[in-house]
Design a protein around this motif. Structure first.
Motif, PDB file in Angstrom:
ATOM      1  N   LEU A  40      57.129  31.089  -5.944  1.00  0.00           N
ATOM      2  CA  LEU A  40      58.322  30.466  -5.635  1.00  0.00           C
ATOM      3  C   LEU A  40      58.448  28.977  -5.012  1.00  0.00           C
ATOM      4  CD1 LEU A  40      59.598  33.714  -3.756  1.00  0.00           C
ATOM      5  CD2 LEU A  40      60.148  32.998  -5.868  1.00  0.00           C
ATOM      6  N   ALA A  41      57.472  28.868  -3.979  1.00  0.00           N
ATOM      7  CA  ALA A  41      57.365  27.378  -3.375  1.00  0.00           C
ATOM      8  C   ALA A  41      57.326  26.285  -4.640  1.00  0.00           C
ATOM      9  CB  ALA A  41      56.191  27.463  -2.365  1.00  0.00           C
ATOM     10  N   THR A  42      56.323  26.474  -5.611  1.00  0.00           N
ATOM     11  CA  THR A  42      56.276  25.643  -6.821  1.00  0.00           C
ATOM     12  C   THR A  42      57.683  25.277  -7.443  1.00  0.00           C
ATOM     13  OG1 THR A  42      54.052  26.082  -6.943  1.00  0.00           O
ATOM     14  CG2 THR A  42      54.793  25.230  -8.621  1.00  0.00           C
ATOM     15  N   GLN A  43      58.312  26.467  -7.814  1.00  0.00           N
ATOM     16  CA  GLN A  43      59.324  26.350  -8.521  1.00  0.00           C
ATOM     17  C   GLN A  43      60.509  25.662  -7.727  1.00  0.00           C
ATOM     18  OE1 GLN A  43      59.328  30.816  -9.699  1.00  0.00           O
ATOM     19  NE2 GLN A  43      60.412  29.828 -11.393  1.00  0.00           N
ATOM     20  N   ILE A  44      60.783  25.687  -6.789  1.00  0.00           N
ATOM     21  CA  ILE A  44      62.011  25.244  -5.692  1.00  0.00           C
ATOM     22  C   ILE A  44      61.307  23.995  -5.063  1.00  0.00           C
ATOM     23  CG2 ILE A  44      63.289  27.321  -5.819  1.00  0.00           C
ATOM     24  CD1 ILE A  44      62.400  27.779  -2.982  1.00  0.00           C
ATOM     25  N   LYS A  45      60.077  23.540  -5.083  1.00  0.00           N
ATOM     26  CA  LYS A  45      59.431  22.482  -4.597  1.00  0.00           C
ATOM     27  C   LYS A  45      59.570  22.391  -3.154  1.00  0.00           C
ATOM     28  CE  LYS A  45      60.269  19.334  -8.721  1.00  0.00           C
ATOM     29  NZ  LYS A  45      60.575  20.661  -9.646  1.00  0.00           N
ATOM     30  N   MET A  46      59.287  23.686  -2.327  1.00  0.00           N
ATOM     31  CA  MET A  46      59.172  23.653  -1.013  1.00  0.00           C
ATOM     32  C   MET A  46      57.856  24.101  -0.674  1.00  0.00           C
ATOM     33  SD  MET A  46      62.788  25.559  -0.466  1.00  0.00           S
ATOM     34  CE  MET A  46      62.313  26.053   1.215  1.00  0.00           C
ATOM     35  N   ASP A  47      57.444  23.740   0.724  1.00  0.00           N
ATOM     36  CA  ASP A  47      56.355  24.279   1.407  1.00  0.00           C
ATOM     37  C   ASP A  47      56.125  25.693   1.168  1.00  0.00           C
ATOM     38  OD1 ASP A  47      55.023  24.979   4.072  1.00  0.00           O
ATOM     39  OD2 ASP A  47      53.809  23.459   2.907  1.00  0.00           O
ATOM     40  N   VAL A  48      55.271  26.355   1.029  1.00  0.00           N
ATOM     41  CA  VAL A  48      54.938  27.923   1.057  1.00  0.00           C
ATOM     42  C   VAL A  48      55.446  28.635   2.346  1.00  0.00           C
ATOM     43  CG1 VAL A  48      52.575  28.320   1.681  1.00  0.00           C
ATOM     44  CG2 VAL A  48      53.634  29.868   0.298  1.00  0.00           C
ATOM     45  N   LYS A  49      55.028  27.795   3.428  1.00  0.00           N
ATOM     46  CA  LYS A  49      55.271  28.469   4.640  1.00  0.00           C
ATOM     47  C   LYS A  49      56.901  28.145   4.884  1.00  0.00           C
ATOM     48  CE  LYS A  49      50.936  26.919   7.011  1.00  0.00           C
ATOM     49  NZ  LYS A  49      50.365  26.489   8.126  1.00  0.00           N
ATOM     50  N   THR A  50      57.503  27.471   4.565  1.00  0.00           N
ATOM     51  CA  THR A  50      59.116  27.266   4.532  1.00  0.00           C
ATOM     52  C   THR A  50      59.604  28.516   3.734  1.00  0.00           C
ATOM     53  OG1 THR A  50      58.755  24.771   4.984  1.00  0.00           O
ATOM     54  CG2 THR A  50      61.103  25.938   4.166  1.00  0.00           C
ATOM     55  N   VAL A  51      59.088  28.564   2.544  1.00  0.00           N
ATOM     56  CA  VAL A  51      59.592  29.723   1.644  1.00  0.00           C
ATOM     57  C   VAL A  51      59.550  31.233   2.314  1.00  0.00           C
ATOM     58  CG1 VAL A  51      59.101  30.867  -0.613  1.00  0.00           C
ATOM     59  CG2 VAL A  51      59.275  28.624  -0.408  1.00  0.00           C
ATOM     60  N   ALA A  52      58.123  31.443   3.010  1.00  0.00           N
ATOM     61  CA  ALA A  52      57.836  32.567   3.690  1.00  0.00           C
ATOM     62  C   ALA A  52      58.939  32.847   4.817  1.00  0.00           C
ATOM     63  CB  ALA A  52      56.704  32.617   4.266  1.00  0.00           C
ATOM     64  N   ARG A  53      59.289  31.621   5.660  1.00  0.00           N
ATOM     65  CA  ARG A  53      60.197  31.538   6.657  1.00  0.00           C
ATOM     66  C   ARG A  53      61.650  31.903   6.217  1.00  0.00           C
ATOM     67  NH1 ARG A  53      63.502  27.508   8.721  1.00  0.00           N
ATOM     68  NH2 ARG A  53      64.260  28.046  10.720  1.00  0.00           N
ATOM     69  N   TYR A  54      62.043  31.599   5.141  1.00  0.00           N
ATOM     70  CA  TYR A  54      63.413  31.864   4.547  1.00  0.00           C
ATOM     71  C   TYR A  54      63.592  33.176   4.133  1.00  0.00           C
ATOM     72  CZ  TYR A  54      64.829  26.952   4.471  1.00  0.00           C
ATOM     73  OH  TYR A  54      65.051  25.299   4.609  1.00  0.00           O
ATOM     74  N   ILE A  55      62.463  33.632   3.535  1.00  0.00           N
ATOM     75  CA  ILE A  55      62.510  35.034   3.119  1.00  0.00           C
ATOM     76  C   ILE A  55      62.457  36.137   4.272  1.00  0.00           C
ATOM     77  CG2 ILE A  55      61.136  37.045   2.101  1.00  0.00           C
ATOM     78  CD1 ILE A  55      60.399  34.861  -0.312  1.00  0.00           C
ATOM     79  N   ASP A  56      61.749  35.510   5.484  1.00  0.00           N
ATOM     80  CA  ASP A  56      61.811  36.565   6.551  1.00  0.00           C
ATOM     81  C   ASP A  56      63.248  36.435   7.014  1.00  0.00           C
ATOM     82  OD1 ASP A  56      60.519  38.048   8.616  1.00  0.00           O
ATOM     83  OD2 ASP A  56      61.027  36.127   9.993  1.00  0.00           O
ATOM     84  N   ILE A  57      63.865  35.242   7.074  1.00  0.00           N
ATOM     85  CA  ILE A  57      65.286  34.970   7.618  1.00  0.00           C
ATOM     86  C   ILE A  57      66.245  35.961   6.958  1.00  0.00           C
ATOM     87  CG2 ILE A  57      67.383  33.724   8.224  1.00  0.00           C
ATOM     88  CD1 ILE A  57      65.077  31.552   8.904  1.00  0.00           C
ATOM     89  N   LEU A  58      66.242  36.130   5.611  1.00  0.00           N
ATOM     90  CA  LEU A  58      66.980  36.800   4.772  1.00  0.00           C
ATOM     91  C   LEU A  58      66.543  38.279   4.854  1.00  0.00           C
ATOM     92  CD1 LEU A  58      66.544  34.401   1.495  1.00  0.00           C
ATOM     93  CD2 LEU A  58      68.697  34.697   2.620  1.00  0.00           C
ATOM     94  N   GLU A  59      65.507  38.664   5.027  1.00  0.00           N
ATOM     95  CA  GLU A  59      65.332  39.922   5.406  1.00  0.00           C
ATOM     96  C   GLU A  59      65.941  40.554   6.767  1.00  0.00           C
ATOM     97  OE1 GLU A  59      61.264  41.942   4.692  1.00  0.00           O
ATOM     98  OE2 GLU A  59      60.678  40.052   4.422  1.00  0.00           O
TER      99      GLU A  59
END
Length: 375
Positions: A219-238
């Motif tokens: 996911l991080a590669t596809q949207i060009k974001m840091d993997v830690k940021t992706v994990a944080r965003y997903i946690d917030i969405l949950e």
């Protein structure tokens, strides 16, 4: 009116605040006000949006907060996440008024839970209010009618406003407004997220991967974001009641996938609004994903609404064998394979049942699914 399964009068307890979580416009305020109309208790109703109430609870002044509840048997506060120190304020009320009953609602668990978690340890009962479940819709439709409307549920979901609206164009307007006002505004502000585009891009990727294992690195590669940021965003969405995580089941067999997760949307309509796809089933290539998301969340609602305590997982091996849902309850395993087509060919994965020989296998499809999500 479609009655909710939760009976607040049965859930209220002395010296415990009743906390009702759930997304915006899922019916929390309606549920609360309906109860208040019928209760014989002398009550006070307020909103966390009220600046006076915010100042009162933020003061943490014992005398003022106890005086606020003086003479009342029930205190009800809607949108309590708006009050910064709501947890300490409720603790003061609970500890100093043993006969007082308290109800609070909140639209964001990542905001409200942080504020009440520690102060109300052992002093609260929590319920989750979902969009209408099929069990609740039995108040409006019989089982035959529910099955006739399956395509509507797969496409438009079951938010209360959507269910009570007849025209498809109005349903679409409601859902797109929910996504634009709640997801892209509330989630951004409450989660401290700056990039609306990045959040929407992430949601779209998750929408297209419903029912598949998700790699945060991919996911991080596809949207060009840091993997830690992706994990944080997903946690917030949950925590914001947008998506639900399903973990992998693994007992350390060498071929079992253990680290990836699957993500489902709380509501099919929200998922389709994210990708702006509301066309009929005959014009879609994602019916399997829609059906799996619908069944997963309806089963989740059934378990939650009926206070059933179980752990849910998926299972997959590196060579492609998989099981959509595993439920572990009372030391027993039940496995479920989900396919929209009634005549789909389904095989029990030998690797799993050789290792877990006591597990039971079930095939859920568009003909028998109601038996899985209704009492």
């Amino acid at each position: 009116m479609i009655n909710r399964l939760f009976k607040l009068q049965e859930l209220l307890q002395n010296q415990k605040a009743l906390v009702i979580y759930g997304p915006r416009r899922v019916g929390k305020t309606t549920l609360l006000k309906d109860y208040l109309k019928r209760t014989q208790l002398k009550y006070k109703f307020d909103s966390g949006d009220n600046i006076t109430i915010q100042n009162l609870f933020n003061s943490q002044d014992f005398e003022k907060i106890n005086a606020y509840a003086g003479g009342y048997e029930l205190i009800a506060i809607d949108e309590a996440q708006q009050i910064k120190n709501i947890g300490m304020g409720l603790k003061i009320l609970v500890d100093n008024n043993p006969e007082l009953k308290i109800i609070v609602t909140g639209s964001s668990s990542f905001d409200l839970s942080q504020k009440i978690g520690e102060p109300l340890t052992g002093r609260k009962k929590t319920i989750l209010l979902y969009p209408f479940s099929q069990q609740e819709l039995l108040n409006k439709y019989n089982k035959h009618e529910l099955k006739e409307k399956l395509s509507d549920f797969l496409i438009f979901g079951s938010y209360p406003e959507v269910i009570t609206t007849e025209k498809q164009s109005d349903k679409i307007e409601i859902l797109t407004e929910l996504v634009n006002s709640y997801l892209l505004k509330d989630i951004l502000s409450l989660g401290g997220i700056r990039g609306a585009k990045e959040l929407l891009d992430l949601l779209k990727l998750l929408a297209f991967q419903v029912g598949s294992e998700v790699s945060l690195n991919e996911l991080a590669t596809q949207i060009k974001m840091d993997v830690k940021t992706v994990a944080r965003y997903i946690d917030i969405l949950e925590k914001g009641f947008v998506i639900k995580r399903l973990a992998a089941f693994s007992r350390n067999l060498r071929k079992e996938i253990a680290k990836k997760s699957k993500y489902y949307f709380w509501d099919n309509g929200i998922r389709n609004a994210v990708i702006l796809q509301f066309n009929g089933l005959s014009d879609r290539n994602d019916i399997g994903s829609l059906f799996e998301n619908f069944i997963m969340m309806e089963r989740t609602k059934y378990i939650s609404n009926n206070f059933i305590y179980t752990n849910s997982y998926f299972w997959r091996t590196y060579n492609g064998n998989e099981i959509d849902i595993i439920e572990e309850r009372d030391g027993k395993l039940n496995t479920y394979e989900l396919k929209y087509a009634e005549n789909a060919k389904v095989k029990q994965p030998k690797e799993f049942f050789n290792e877990y020989s006591e597990a039971q296998f079930h095939f859920i499809n568009s003909a028998n699914y109601l038996n899985f999500i209704l009492p």
